[in-house]
Structures are given as C-alpha cells and as structure tokens.
Design a protein around this motif. Structure first.
Motif, short mmCIF file in Angstrom:
data_model
loop_
_atom_site.label_atom_id
_atom_site.label_comp_id
_atom_site.label_asym_id
_atom_site.label_seq_id
_atom_site.Cartn_x
_atom_site.Cartn_y
_atom_site.Cartn_z
N GLY A 30 0.91 -1.33 0.20
CA GLY A 30 0.09 0.06 0.10
C GLY A 30 0.60 1.17 0.05
N LEU A 31 2.16 1.26 -0.61
CA LEU A 31 2.76 2.41 -0.84
C LEU A 31 2.35 3.52 -1.97
CD1 LEU A 31 6.11 0.41 -0.89
CD2 LEU A 31 4.99 1.58 0.95
N THR A 32 2.58 4.54 -1.37
CA THR A 32 2.22 5.88 -2.19
C THR A 32 3.41 6.74 -2.68
OG1 THR A 32 1.87 7.02 -0.22
CG2 THR A 32 -0.03 5.89 -1.51
N ASN A 33 4.56 6.26 -2.24
CA ASN A 33 5.70 7.39 -2.56
C ASN A 33 6.27 7.14 -4.04
OD1 ASN A 33 6.23 4.74 -0.87
ND2 ASN A 33 8.36 5.04 -1.56
N VAL A 34 7.05 8.05 -4.48
CA VAL A 34 7.51 8.39 -5.79
C VAL A 34 8.70 7.54 -6.18
CG1 VAL A 34 8.40 10.13 -7.46
CG2 VAL A 34 6.54 10.71 -5.79
N PHE A 35 8.51 6.86 -7.50
CA PHE A 35 9.80 6.34 -8.02
C PHE A 35 9.93 6.51 -9.33
CE2 PHE A 35 11.49 2.69 -10.69
CZ PHE A 35 12.75 2.92 -10.18
N ARG A 36 11.12 7.14 -9.72
CA ARG A 36 11.22 7.74 -11.18
C ARG A 36 12.59 7.21 -11.72
NH1 ARG A 36 11.22 14.00 -13.43
NH2 ARG A 36 11.36 13.61 -15.39
N VAL A 37 12.78 6.81 -12.89
CA VAL A 37 13.98 6.45 -13.77
C VAL A 37 14.34 7.81 -14.56
CG1 VAL A 37 15.07 4.75 -15.19
CG2 VAL A 37 13.45 4.03 -13.41
N VAL A 38 15.72 7.89 -14.16
CA VAL A 38 16.12 9.18 -15.23
C VAL A 38 17.33 8.34 -15.88
CG1 VAL A 38 17.28 11.28 -15.45
CG2 VAL A 38 15.33 11.01 -13.92
N GLU A 39 17.40 8.55 -17.27
CA GLU A 39 18.66 8.01 -17.90
C GLU A 39 19.82 8.67 -17.88
OE1 GLU A 39 17.98 6.75 -22.11
OE2 GLU A 39 16.35 5.23 -21.38
N ALA A 40 20.90 8.29 -17.67
CA ALA A 40 22.10 9.25 -17.23
C ALA A 40 22.53 9.84 -18.45
CB ALA A 40 23.12 8.27 -16.85
N GLY A 41 22.60 9.52 -19.80
CA GLY A 41 22.83 9.78 -20.83
C GLY A 41 22.03 11.05 -21.49
N SER A 42 20.87 11.11 -20.81
CA SER A 42 20.12 12.18 -21.39
C SER A 42 20.42 13.40 -21.26
CB SER A 42 18.76 12.23 -20.59
OG SER A 42 17.74 13.17 -20.59
N PRO A 43 20.35 14.47 -22.27
CA PRO A 43 20.93 15.90 -22.20
C PRO A 43 20.29 16.75 -20.99
CG PRO A 43 20.06 15.38 -24.50
CD PRO A 43 19.79 14.42 -23.77
N SER A 44 19.13 16.17 -20.65
CA SER A 44 18.56 17.12 -19.40
C SER A 44 18.59 16.07 -17.93
CB SER A 44 17.00 17.30 -19.75
OG SER A 44 16.33 16.01 -19.92
N ALA A 45 19.30 15.28 -18.06
CA ALA A 45 19.44 14.33 -17.06
C ALA A 45 19.82 15.17 -15.67
CB ALA A 45 20.17 13.02 -17.04
N GLY A 46 20.89 15.98 -15.78
CA GLY A 46 21.49 16.98 -14.83
C GLY A 46 20.36 17.74 -13.94
N LEU A 47 19.59 18.53 -14.91
CA LEU A 47 18.61 19.56 -14.32
C LEU A 47 17.60 18.63 -13.83
CD1 LEU A 47 18.76 22.22 -17.42
CD2 LEU A 47 19.44 22.39 -14.73
N THR A 48 17.13 17.58 -14.50
CA THR A 48 15.90 16.84 -13.93
C THR A 48 16.35 16.22 -12.27
OG1 THR A 48 15.37 16.14 -16.20
CG2 THR A 48 14.51 14.78 -14.58
N VAL A 49 17.47 15.67 -12.26
CA VAL A 49 17.96 15.21 -10.90
C VAL A 49 18.10 16.42 -10.06
CG1 VAL A 49 19.81 14.16 -9.65
CG2 VAL A 49 18.97 13.34 -11.96
N LEU A 50 18.48 17.49 -10.41
CA LEU A 50 18.83 18.67 -9.42
C LEU A 50 17.23 19.10 -9.05
CD1 LEU A 50 21.05 20.53 -8.37
CD2 LEU A 50 20.55 21.93 -10.25
N ARG A 51 16.47 19.16 -10.08
CA ARG A 51 14.91 19.56 -9.38
C ARG A 51 14.25 18.61 -8.57
NH1 ARG A 51 14.27 21.14 -15.25
NH2 ARG A 51 13.46 19.18 -15.54
N GLU A 52 14.62 17.17 -8.78
CA GLU A 52 14.03 16.15 -8.13
C GLU A 52 14.73 16.40 -6.64
OE1 GLU A 52 11.72 14.20 -8.70
OE2 GLU A 52 11.45 14.00 -10.83
N LEU A 53 16.01 16.51 -6.41
CA LEU A 53 16.71 16.53 -5.10
C LEU A 53 16.10 17.89 -4.41
CD1 LEU A 53 20.37 15.67 -6.34
CD2 LEU A 53 18.84 14.45 -4.55
#
Length: 371
Positions: free
Chosen positions: A148-171
């Motif tokens: 019964g979990l409701t927490n977030v899980f997301r996969v980001v590809e390291a080679g994606s051009p936007s990976a750095g900004l995406t991870v920064l926003r998530e953090l």
C-alpha cells in the motif's frame, strides 16, 4: 512449514542447479568476455592467481543469475540484513544521494528504500533502462500493491541531455537519488567528455569517474551516502551503509567533487577485495581505466631463447580467427594460424628469428609479445 528465508534459499539453489547445467565455454562470446575479465582482474588485483580467474568468472555469472531472481522476488528486500549507518535508509533521514556499486544483489537498495517509503529517483544508463527498466518498474509496482505504498519512484537516464537538471530539480523537491558510482558500459568516457570526468585512485591504478554526483551534492547541500551490497556465504544479502560524505557550505566545488569521488572509491575497495567474484564491474571497468604504458622495455641479446609473454598477452579464437589479446592495453590483433601455432610451441623452434623473419621478429619484441 518453511520460513520465507528457507523458501528464498531453496529458490536460489534451484537457480544454481539450472546454471550448473550450462556449458559456459560453448556460450557465444564466452572466451572473449572471460579474457577481458581476466585481464582486468590481473590489472586491479594482481595478487589473485590467474588460475583462479575462470572460477571467479563462473561465480560472477551465477551471482548475476541470483541478482535477476532477486528483482523478481518481492520478498527478497524483506530478507536483507542492514549494517552500518542504516538509519540513513529511512524516510525520516530526508533527501540523500545514495551512491552504490554493481556488487552483490545491487538492485536491492532501490527495493529497500522504496519499501521504507523513500521517494526515489534512480539514475541509470540507457542500456540498463532498456534491458532492466521494465523489470524494475514491475518490482516497484508489486511492492506498491503489496504494501500500500504511495511514494514516488522515477527512472532518469544518465545519458539524457536534461538528466542533470532533472535530477537537480528532484533533489530540491525532497526526493532521494540512487546512482551506481562505478559506472556502466554506456557511461564510459568518450572523446569530448573530458570535462565531465575526474581521475581517482582505484587500487594500484587510476580510473576516470563522472563528477556529477559531487556536483549535485555540493549544489544542493545534500549528503552522499555510500551503500555497499554483498551476498554472504550463507546467501544472506547485506546492505552496508557507510559514513555520509557531507558538503561544506562555501567550499570549493571542484575540490569537494575530487575528494568525495575519491572517498567513494576508497570506501568500495575493501569490499571488492573481500567479494571480488560478486562485482559486475569487472566486465566494463577497463573502459574507465587510465592508460598505462608498459613499464619494462625488453630486448633480447645474444642467443637467449625467446618466450611467449603470457603475463601480458592471451591467445584465443574469435569467430574461428586466431586473436592476440593485449591484457594491458585491451587491444586485439588478428594473427595467422601459423603465428599462433609458433607462439604456442616456441620450445620446439631452434630460431624464431629465422622462422618469422627479421621484421616480424623485431615487432614481436617491440610489442613485448616475446620476452
């Protein structure tokens, strides 16, 4: 009635029995994969005798089977033993950058964190996402439904051009990052990538490692938590949380990145020495190794009989073609069957120089194929 732990071990034994029925040497590409593995073990852990390499490689392949089973088994995460600063795995610890390695059943960290209610962002290479992404998503959805979990899980590809900004926003949104700090085949350095990497000691060698983890930690003020996964001889999976690496406000970012990445590799080294047969990285870390030119030049004088340099070179067949593999520089040379036979039977040759000619004999000496 069997306990969950007993049932789990029973299933692993079934995996082992099926694995032992496979003739590994007949599997496509086995010889080249093993030769590369053996060369890397020799370069990083030369104290391990080469006659142990084949057994180690077989054990590694079996560990990969176990790891795949663990991803399919929802109960595997419930049976993990936690060691060290494992309070850092709880949701209450706040956002963290969890740095782990491809050792043991390395996917279980994601399972354990998600089970604890942590909002997770998993950073992976594109190939891993293609081959394992669906399995990881199914595992997470299974845990979500079971508990019964409701927490977030997301996969980001390291080679994606936007990976750095995406991870920064998530953090900055309070989510935790999971990253495999020992790299993957598709994240190895390429020409033009120099600014993304820095050099760290790894045993007696140096490797290139991406510095993005240190940058993200410094930019957000979020600590790095090294976590090492390994499987004990009794088949129990362990997650060992090590002391967090905390950024210092207003400190130099480049210096912090260098020190943090060095600490991550230093922390991993004792575990690699203890469980070398459980590290998947043997199969690709050569792409991150800094080149080392041969240390000892050699020239034959007088009538000394030359010998094949087995420490540096291996002979094998690649698609029925004889191949000379340089274990130090990871280069392959296609050779003739006659040269292969000659190198295998040097003791029966009176004069190698006369058989191959002056030019080829000189090349074999210069490349240190003969010594």
């Amino acid at each position: 009635m069997l306990t969950a732990k007993q049932l789990y071990k029973q299933e692993l034994e079934n995996c082992r029995r099926h694995f032992e029925q496979i003739d590994l040497e007949k599997e496509q590409g086995y010889l080249m994969k093993f030769t590369t593995f053996s060369a890397t073990v020799g370069n990083l852990l030369p104290e391990i005798p080469r006659d142990r390499h084949a057994t180690m490689f077989s054990q590694l392949l079996l560990q990969q089977v176990f790891t795949t089973f663990d991803q399919q088994c929802l109960a595997a995460g419930d049976l993990v033993k936690l060691r060290g600063a494992h309070q850092m795995l709880k949701k209450e610890a706040g956002p963290r950058i969890y740095c782990t390695y491809h050792l043991g059943s390395y996917r279980l960290l994601t399972s354990v964190l998600f089970r604890q209610g942590v909002d997770c962002v998993l950073l992976v290479g594109s190939n891993m996402n293609r081959t394992q992404g669906d399995g990881m998503a199914e595992h997470i959805e299974g845990l979500r439904e079971k508990h019964g979990l409701t927490n977030v899980f997301r996969v980001v590809e390291a080679g994606s051009p936007s990976a750095g900004l995406t991870v920064l926003r998530e953090l900055k949104a309070g989510r935790s990052l999971i990253v495999y700090v020992d790299g993957s085949p598709e994240t190895a350095p390429e020409a033009g990538d120099e600014a993304q990497f820095l050099s760290v000691r790894f045993g007696s060698r140096r490797v290139k490692t991406r510095k993005g983890v240190g940058y993200l930690s410094h930019a957000t003020g979020i600590p790095i938590v090294p976590v090492v996964s390994y499987r004990q001889p009794d088949m129990t999976n362990v997650l060992h949380c090590l002391k967090p690496i905390r950024p210092i406000a207003q400190s130099d970012r480049e210096i912090y990145c260098q020190e943090a990445m060095q600490q991550l590799y230093d922390a991993f080294w004792p575990f690699l020495n203890q469980y070398p047969e459980q590290w998947e990285g043997w199969n690709y870390i050569h792409s991150f190794l800094e080149s080392e030119m041969p240390k000892n030049g050699f020239s034959l004088r007088g009538e000394v009989r030359p010998a094949f340099n087995e420490e540096r070179y291996s002979l094998c067949d690649l698609q029925q073609a004889p191949i000379l593999f340089d274990r130090q520089l990871y280069q392959t040379y296609e050779i003739t069957e006659d040269l292969r036979d000659l190198l295998l039977n040097l003791n029966g040759v009176e004069s190698v120089r006369e058989v191959v000619g002056e030019e080829i004999f000189g090349e074999l000496l210069e490349m240190e194929v003969l010594h």
